[in-house]
Design an enzyme around this catalytic site. Sequence first.
Site, PDB file in Angstrom:
ATOM      1  CD  GLU A   1      -2.950   0.974   2.332  1.00  0.00           C
ATOM      2  OE1 GLU A   1      -3.404   1.991   2.879  1.00  0.00           O
ATOM      3  OE2 GLU A   1      -3.355  -0.173   2.583  1.00  0.00           O
ATOM      4  CE  LYS A   2       0.633   3.411   4.578  1.00  0.00           C
ATOM      5  NZ  LYS A   2      -0.073   2.201   5.007  1.00  0.00           N
TER       6      LYS A   2
ATOM      7  NE  ARG B   1      -4.918   4.583   8.611  1.00  0.00           N
ATOM      8  CZ  ARG B   1      -3.645   4.958   8.655  1.00  0.00           C
ATOM      9  NH1 ARG B   1      -2.725   4.057   8.966  1.00  0.00           N
ATOM     10  NH2 ARG B   1      -3.297   6.208   8.404  1.00  0.00           N
TER      11      ARG B   1
END
Length: 707
Positions: free
Chosen positions: A7-8, A324
């Site tokens: 994702e990153k 998260r």
Amino acid sequence: MRLFIAEKPSMAAELAKCLPGTASRKDGYIVTDGGVVTWGYGHVLRQAEPGEYDSRYEKWRAEDLPIIPADWKLLVADSCRKQFAVIKHLIEQANEIVHAGDPDREGQLLIDEVLDYLHNEKPVQRILLNALDEKSIKKAIADLRDNRDFFSLKQSALARSRADWLIGMNLSRAYTLAAQRAGHRTTLPVGRVKTPTLALVVRRERELEAFKPADYFTVKADFQHVNGVFTAYWKPRDNQAGMDSEGRLADAAVAKRLINAVETAAEASEVILCETSEKKEPQKLPVSLSSLQVMAGKKFGYDPQTVLDTAQKLYEKKLTTYPRSDCEFLPESQHADAAAILGNLRETGKCDLAQWSDGAEPTIVSRAWNDKKITAHHAIIPTTVKCNLMTMNESERNLYILIAQAYIAQFYPVHVYDQTKVEVSHAGETFTASGRIITEIGWKAVYGADTDDKKEEDGATLPAMTKGDAVTLLRASADKKSTKPPQRFTAATLLAAMKEIHKYVKNPELKKRLKDVAGIGTEATRATIIRELIERGFLIEQTKKKYLCPTDSAYLLIDALPDEMTYPDSTALWENILHEMAQGSESLEDFLTGQAEFAADLCGKAIGLTMPLQGEHHCPQCGQGVLQQRSGRNGKFWGCSRYPECRASYDDQGDAPKKPDYPCPRCRQGELRLKNGKNGNFWGCTKFPACRATYNDKEGKPALPER
């Protein structure tokens, strides 16, 4: 070639370190013997704007609403074009793909949407990275799953994204246009979650404005038992006079008569009930992001975004697991790491963590270890990586301790106490007392006074007694108290309200259904929503405690919208559907059809909406708009805010609209202007043909009838 898509960049770098061979960094990807790792920057693709579906939507017009895309369109974000080209090229070369997005709803979508956009048909596996330490990553690599298992999670994320577009794009336009027709030069952003959240603060402020303190009385009595003195509280009868709607004694005269009757009674007092039962309080669960944000807000005054950002840093330092998370439970397989994690925490030096860890028993299995409660992620806990508290900044250290404290508590026994309930009959009235004797402090040794939230009458120490014992009244009193106003929200308590939204739902049946649903918004978005409301000027923070107060724009928006959008009932129900969709039991198409119908209904309500006029010069023609200064080919002029529905226009005279010389006496909305007809000049109303008033010309003026 096996291609990992993270994702990153930070996640990609940690993943590459755990693959076989030496990692070689290239432009936009990393090559290892175990595969190639590339990355996105969050959402590489973005939802198309209305004007990108059709150029006519670039201008906001009520007649175009609602805008419902027939085929949803994604576009490559400008900032991600180069990286998207890298991902596209690598997918073309790969024969196997590993989806390495964050282990949540949004993380599932943002990699899946790239694969769908590129029409990928190659096999895709899913890796769930709940922590970035080497042991966790290698374990996850060895336990890849078929990405098709997460199709329902993607559908849920897609539903959330498209619903936000339908509500945000359509209702923001509809109600902004309604406000502008009333003369307000503003934009009113409407959001599926944002708006009911703002409404909570507006309604709380109005409760405070309308609040009037009311007096009430707490009646209590001290009784002498042979084994000691204790205090008991008066229990009113079902039909007791003088009670308010909240069940409090509000009548001073009744309180006075009651005290007099109790103190002058001659008959003996007796214990009519004495029950003792053992109570067990299980360990407080480990933290999710929301519970961490609320705890840190109350203890340290941190706003939710600071907590999220700091938890993200701890995660990237490999000290804690994925931040998260909306889950407060742990997979049973990870219980095996307890001894190592507790051992590390014992070595943190002379601090509470070391002391708490010394008393922990790693063989204890609390209710937190429950595979049935785990989805893509689990509670936030420390990893097996040793931490050095001295190298952390203050906020990192404080959050790490909160996370570790909740984890350590799982390895203490349950809290056990004897609960005693006593009722005394005196002068025909009943008085009650309760008390507890702690027999096993258990996990509360870790939390101490932090968990002590007992009521005043719940913490008493009672003498040993049995039913039928005689007691003697020593004294009775009625303490006068006043009701307190509700507290203003802070960012932390507003976030807690979003998570426990069932408390603010009007419909009682829906309230019951939603009690077990995780509120409105997601763990990752709640803090962002609150921050946006502040940054866009709808909320301001006041005093050192940073209480949230609504601005004039907030009142304007909430007052304009119907209850369907300002109360959380609908949004909470939608969140419940999204949750069920992630479990595979709801349809994406049915949900979006409902959202489109909802948007269309509220757009229709906006067309006929009457809002308070904002402006000094109300339009004399339509009476529903205000005159606003504009620039035309011939200079400044004044036109109605309801244009094109109302085409009233007036010349500018000293930065004010020039008032009509001859207002129409018949319709009182238009003005008389000189016209030329078959029989010469005459004066007619500008509202023709709605108003057919005409007057003869008399020396350049209308010949008006004498009053």
